[in-house]
Design a protein around this motif. Sequence first.
Motif, PDB file in Angstrom:
ATOM      1  N   ALA A   1      14.891-121.823 -35.787  1.00 41.64           N
ATOM      2  CA  ALA A   1      13.934-120.942 -35.109  1.00 41.64           C
ATOM      3  C   ALA A   1      13.253-120.002 -36.108  1.00 41.64           C
ATOM      4  O   ALA A   1      12.042-119.758 -36.024  1.00 41.64           O
ATOM      5  N   ASP A   2      14.024-119.469 -37.063  1.00 38.95           N
ATOM      6  CA  ASP A   2      13.446-118.582 -38.070  1.00 38.95           C
ATOM      7  C   ASP A   2      12.459-119.334 -38.965  1.00 38.95           C
ATOM      8  O   ASP A   2      11.433-118.783 -39.376  1.00 38.95           O
ATOM      9  N   PHE A   3      12.780-120.585 -39.261  1.00 42.26           N
ATOM     10  CA  PHE A   3      11.880-121.381 -40.087  1.00 42.26           C
ATOM     11  C   PHE A   3      10.542-121.592 -39.373  1.00 42.26           C
ATOM     12  O   PHE A   3       9.476-121.480 -39.988  1.00 42.26           O
ATOM     13  N   LYS A   4      10.584-121.901 -38.088  1.00 39.15           N
ATOM     14  CA  LYS A   4       9.346-122.077 -37.335  1.00 39.15           C
ATOM     15  C   LYS A   4       8.524-120.791 -37.341  1.00 39.15           C
ATOM     16  O   LYS A   4       7.294-120.831 -37.497  1.00 39.15           O
ATOM     17  N   SER A   5       9.180-119.653 -37.185  1.00 40.55           N
ATOM     18  CA  SER A   5       8.462-118.377 -37.199  1.00 40.55           C
ATOM     19  C   SER A   5       7.827-118.120 -38.558  1.00 40.55           C
ATOM     20  O   SER A   5       6.692-117.658 -38.655  1.00 40.55           O
ATOM     21  N   ARG A   6       8.569-118.424 -39.619  1.00 45.66           N
ATOM     22  CA  ARG A   6       8.048-118.230 -40.977  1.00 45.66           C
ATOM     23  C   ARG A   6       6.841-119.123 -41.222  1.00 45.66           C
ATOM     24  O   ARG A   6       5.846-118.705 -41.817  1.00 45.66           O
ATOM     25  N   LEU A   7       6.905-120.342 -40.743  1.00 46.95           N
ATOM     26  CA  LEU A   7       5.811-121.291 -40.932  1.00 46.95           C
ATOM     27  C   LEU A   7       4.544-120.816 -40.236  1.00 46.95           C
ATOM     28  O   LEU A   7       3.439-120.947 -40.772  1.00 46.95           O
ATOM     29  N   ARG A   8       4.701-120.238 -39.060  1.00 48.75           N
ATOM     30  CA  ARG A   8       3.532-119.791 -38.307  1.00 48.75           C
ATOM     31  C   ARG A   8       2.858-118.573 -38.922  1.00 48.75           C
ATOM     32  O   ARG A   8       1.732-118.233 -38.541  1.00 48.75           O
ATOM     33  N   GLU A   9       3.529-117.915 -39.860  1.00 48.96           N
ATOM     34  CA  GLU A   9       2.911-116.777 -40.538  1.00 48.96           C
ATOM     35  C   GLU A   9       1.816-117.210 -41.503  1.00 48.96           C
ATOM     36  O   GLU A   9       0.976-116.399 -41.896  1.00 48.96           O
TER      37      GLU A   9
END
Length: 284
Positions: free
Chosen positions: A250-258
């Motif tokens: 989940a954190d990786f997906k959030s980081r990617l969307r940045e």
Amino acid sequence: MKNLSDNTCLLILATFFLAPMSLLHAEVVSARGEYLYGPETSEADACRLAEERAKATALSRVFGESISMEEQMSCRETSGSKSDYGCELNRVSWSVIEGDIRAVTANQKVIESRMGAKACIVTLTADIVIPDRKPDSNFDVKVNINGKMFRAGEALILELEPTAPMHVAIFNWVPYQSSDAVTQMFPNEMDPQNYITRKTSIPTEHKRAAYNFTMLWPESMPKSKSFVDEYLIVIGTKNPIKWLSSYDFADFKSRLREIPLDERRVVKRGYQLIRKMDRGTSVQ
């Protein structure tokens, strides 16, 4: 009174400017997801997967080809007699890695009987965040790997062909891990140069004597399991990005969307890892 009046005006202006922005960058979509299941799968698990499928459908209606199942693995169960719920859930999670759902409402679940089995049907309304920018069609990378199935002990090699110079990071998603399931493979201490301008192999040819990506069978997997699905995420960016060595999914997906869509390109590849069988046994 003057200070109160100024603050009130500022609050009104903030509300005026912020509210339209949130409306401009979100879209409300209704979608339906279904999962057919037997006695080996619980109703809660079946409905969870049906809900994830509904979310994937909602995202595909907004993003189109960017949320597709074309690169998904075909789920394989060792016995062939049971549906592989875990693999199906991984496939759906994988397909929506770049989608951002702000909220889900009007979530309705129905259980139906189907020819000796059951189906959980979920209908929901998703509030989907619309990115401010569109992907840059001139900024892309072709990714090939040296196989779709690997036995434990074999080495994985990637071939990257960029359309423009880019900074590359490669991650491995291992969904059966409980935490920190997304791990950075490249760049690494042995191969730190990740700015590519032409067709490149990873590991690079002059570094293969120093390291390789050798497939290891997870000892925590049950003896009945002969296959596991793993995934590669290749990210090309226009600017250098500092990544952590590992992330929760989940954190990786959030980081990617940045990272704005026009400053990155994400390519996903799945493969299957096969247990190295003892002599006299075979994979079904």
